[in-house]
Design a protein around this motif. Sequence first.
Motif, PDB file in Angstrom:
ATOM      1  N   CYS A  64       0.821  -1.221   0.000  1.00 50.01           N
ATOM      2  CA  CYS A  64       0.000   0.000   0.000  1.00 50.01           C
ATOM      3  C   CYS A  64       0.851   1.266   0.000  1.00 50.01           C
ATOM      4  CB  CYS A  64      -0.952  -0.001   1.186  1.00 50.01           C
ATOM      5  SG  CYS A  64      -2.257  -1.246   1.046  1.00 50.01           S
ATOM      6  N   LEU A  65       1.881   1.289   0.810  1.00 53.21           N
ATOM      7  CA  LEU A  65       2.723   2.491   0.850  1.00 53.21           C
ATOM      8  C   LEU A  65       3.412   2.740  -0.480  1.00 53.21           C
ATOM      9  CD1 LEU A  65       4.305   2.374   4.414  1.00 53.21           C
ATOM     10  CD2 LEU A  65       2.447   3.821   3.593  1.00 53.21           C
ATOM     11  N   SER A  66       3.807   1.674  -1.170  1.00 53.53           N
ATOM     12  CA  SER A  66       4.464   1.871  -2.467  1.00 53.53           C
ATOM     13  C   SER A  66       3.469   2.260  -3.552  1.00 53.53           C
ATOM     14  CB  SER A  66       5.245   0.619  -2.878  1.00 53.53           C
ATOM     15  OG  SER A  66       4.370  -0.459  -3.125  1.00 53.53           O
ATOM     16  N   GLU A  67       2.216   1.796  -3.439  1.00 47.88           N
ATOM     17  CA  GLU A  67       1.186   2.154  -4.414  1.00 47.88           C
ATOM     18  C   GLU A  67       0.719   3.599  -4.229  1.00 47.88           C
ATOM     19  OE1 GLU A  67      -0.415   0.409  -7.005  1.00 47.88           O
ATOM     20  OE2 GLU A  67       1.227  -1.028  -6.743  1.00 47.88           O
ATOM     21  N   GLY A  68       0.592   4.016  -2.956  1.00 49.02           N
ATOM     22  CA  GLY A  68       0.125   5.370  -2.674  1.00 49.02           C
ATOM     23  C   GLY A  68      -1.336   5.546  -3.033  1.00 49.02           C
ATOM     24  N   GLY A  69      -1.741   6.778  -3.195  1.00 45.20           N
ATOM     25  CA  GLY A  69      -3.117   7.103  -3.581  1.00 45.20           C
ATOM     26  C   GLY A  69      -4.148   6.523  -2.632  1.00 45.20           C
ATOM     27  N   ALA A  70      -5.164   5.874  -3.196  1.00 48.01           N
ATOM     28  CA  ALA A  70      -6.259   5.316  -2.403  1.00 48.01           C
ATOM     29  C   ALA A  70      -5.771   4.239  -1.437  1.00 48.01           C
ATOM     30  CB  ALA A  70      -7.330   4.732  -3.322  1.00 48.01           C
ATOM     31  N   HIS A  71      -4.636   3.612  -1.748  1.00 45.45           N
ATOM     32  CA  HIS A  71      -4.089   2.564  -0.883  1.00 45.45           C
ATOM     33  C   HIS A  71      -3.668   3.099   0.479  1.00 45.45           C
ATOM     34  CE1 HIS A  71      -3.774  -0.793  -3.795  1.00 45.45           C
ATOM     35  NE2 HIS A  71      -3.760   0.209  -4.663  1.00 45.45           N
ATOM     36  N   VAL A  72      -3.372   4.378   0.563  1.00 46.40           N
ATOM     37  CA  VAL A  72      -2.945   4.959   1.837  1.00 46.40           C
ATOM     38  C   VAL A  72      -3.945   5.991   2.363  1.00 46.40           C
ATOM     39  CG1 VAL A  72      -0.488   4.508   1.535  1.00 46.40           C
ATOM     40  CG2 VAL A  72      -1.449   6.618   0.632  1.00 46.40           C
ATOM     41  N   GLU A  73      -5.152   5.964   1.822  1.00 46.90           N
ATOM     42  CA  GLU A  73      -6.211   6.841   2.310  1.00 46.90           C
ATOM     43  C   GLU A  73      -6.531   6.448   3.752  1.00 46.90           C
ATOM     44  OE1 GLU A  73      -9.849   6.095   2.767  1.00 46.90           O
ATOM     45  OE2 GLU A  73     -10.036   8.193   3.303  1.00 46.90           O
ATOM     46  N   GLN A  74      -6.795   7.420   4.592  1.00 45.43           N
ATOM     47  CA  GLN A  74      -6.937   7.213   6.029  1.00 45.43           C
ATOM     48  C   GLN A  74      -7.949   6.136   6.394  1.00 45.43           C
ATOM     49  OE1 GLN A  74      -8.150  10.642   8.293  1.00 45.43           O
ATOM     50  NE2 GLN A  74      -7.435   9.764  10.194  1.00 45.43           N
ATOM     51  N   THR A  75      -9.121   6.165   5.818  1.00 46.99           N
ATOM     52  CA  THR A  75     -10.157   5.189   6.157  1.00 46.99           C
ATOM     53  C   THR A  75      -9.703   3.771   5.836  1.00 46.99           C
ATOM     54  OG1 THR A  75     -11.877   6.839   5.753  1.00 46.99           O
ATOM     55  CG2 THR A  75     -12.563   4.531   5.772  1.00 46.99           C
ATOM     56  N   HIS A  76      -9.047   3.601   4.689  1.00 45.39           N
ATOM     57  CA  HIS A  76      -8.566   2.274   4.280  1.00 45.39           C
ATOM     58  C   HIS A  76      -7.474   1.781   5.222  1.00 45.39           C
ATOM     59  CE1 HIS A  76      -7.654  -1.075   1.707  1.00 45.39           C
ATOM     60  NE2 HIS A  76      -6.396  -0.677   1.593  1.00 45.39           N
ATOM     61  N   VAL A  77      -6.526   2.622   5.534  1.00 46.82           N
ATOM     62  CA  VAL A  77      -5.422   2.235   6.426  1.00 46.82           C
ATOM     63  C   VAL A  77      -5.957   1.887   7.806  1.00 46.82           C
ATOM     64  CG1 VAL A  77      -3.329   3.048   7.580  1.00 46.82           C
ATOM     65  CG2 VAL A  77      -3.655   3.490   5.138  1.00 46.82           C
ATOM     66  N   LYS A  78      -6.898   2.676   8.311  1.00 45.88           N
ATOM     67  CA  LYS A  78      -7.471   2.392   9.625  1.00 45.88           C
ATOM     68  C   LYS A  78      -8.172   1.038   9.634  1.00 45.88           C
ATOM     69  CE  LYS A  78      -9.747   5.721  11.641  1.00 45.88           C
ATOM     70  NZ  LYS A  78     -10.562   6.942  11.865  1.00 45.88           N
ATOM     71  N   LEU A  79      -8.878   0.708   8.557  1.00 43.30           N
ATOM     72  CA  LEU A  79      -9.528  -0.600   8.470  1.00 43.30           C
ATOM     73  C   LEU A  79      -8.502  -1.722   8.458  1.00 43.30           C
ATOM     74  CD1 LEU A  79     -12.494  -0.118   5.978  1.00 43.30           C
ATOM     75  CD2 LEU A  79     -12.614  -1.093   8.272  1.00 43.30           C
ATOM     76  N   MET A  80      -7.411  -1.526   7.737  1.00 49.00           N
ATOM     77  CA  MET A  80      -6.364  -2.555   7.708  1.00 49.00           C
ATOM     78  C   MET A  80      -5.772  -2.759   9.103  1.00 49.00           C
ATOM     79  SD  MET A  80      -4.384  -1.933   4.104  1.00 49.00           S
ATOM     80  CE  MET A  80      -3.434  -3.443   4.233  1.00 49.00           C
ATOM     81  N   LEU A  81      -5.506  -1.671   9.798  1.00 46.99           N
ATOM     82  CA  LEU A  81      -4.950  -1.772  11.152  1.00 46.99           C
ATOM     83  C   LEU A  81      -5.957  -2.390  12.121  1.00 46.99           C
ATOM     84  CD1 LEU A  81      -3.088   1.653  11.335  1.00 46.99           C
ATOM     85  CD2 LEU A  81      -2.058  -0.618  11.044  1.00 46.99           C
ATOM     86  N   ASP A  82      -7.235  -2.027  11.987  1.00 45.89           N
ATOM     87  CA  ASP A  82      -8.279  -2.621  12.825  1.00 45.89           C
ATOM     88  C   ASP A  82      -8.375  -4.129  12.579  1.00 45.89           C
ATOM     89  OD1 ASP A  82      -8.907  -0.138  13.870  1.00 45.89           O
ATOM     90  OD2 ASP A  82     -10.803   0.060  12.770  1.00 45.89           O
ATOM     91  N   CYS A  83      -8.305  -4.531  11.334  1.00 49.20           N
ATOM     92  CA  CYS A  83      -8.389  -5.947  10.978  1.00 49.20           C
ATOM     93  C   CYS A  83      -7.217  -6.714  11.595  1.00 49.20           C
ATOM     94  CB  CYS A  83      -8.409  -6.086   9.460  1.00 49.20           C
ATOM     95  SG  CYS A  83      -8.574  -7.796   8.887  1.00 49.20           S
ATOM     96  N   ALA A  84      -6.025  -6.176  11.460  1.00 47.30           N
ATOM     97  CA  ALA A  84      -4.848  -6.843  12.016  1.00 47.30           C
ATOM     98  C   ALA A  84      -4.955  -6.956  13.538  1.00 47.30           C
ATOM     99  CB  ALA A  84      -3.579  -6.084  11.623  1.00 47.30           C
TER     100      ALA A  84
END
Length: 77
Positions: free
Chosen positions: A10-30
């Motif tokens: 995600c960090l290398s892709e950037g854009g929507a991959h690092v959008e706050q809502t998406h990142v928070k969901l990934m961290l919540d899932c983990a």
Amino acid sequence: MLNEMLTSHCLSEGGAHVEQTHVKLMLDCAAACAACIDLMSRNSDHHVHYCKACAEICKACADSCEQVGNIGKCVEY
């Protein structure tokens, strides 16, 4: 594994991959998965409650990943 996808893909892709809502969901899932693993490894009577919440969180994360697109590497995991 999910945190690895966040940092390597995600960090290398950037854009929507690092959008706050998406990142928070990934961290919540983990975090939810880690909590479930901990409770199940101790045969906790309460793991079922955590696992239900975990499934909902991980489904929301998967839906977010689909919307972001280019998830081929994530699907491989």
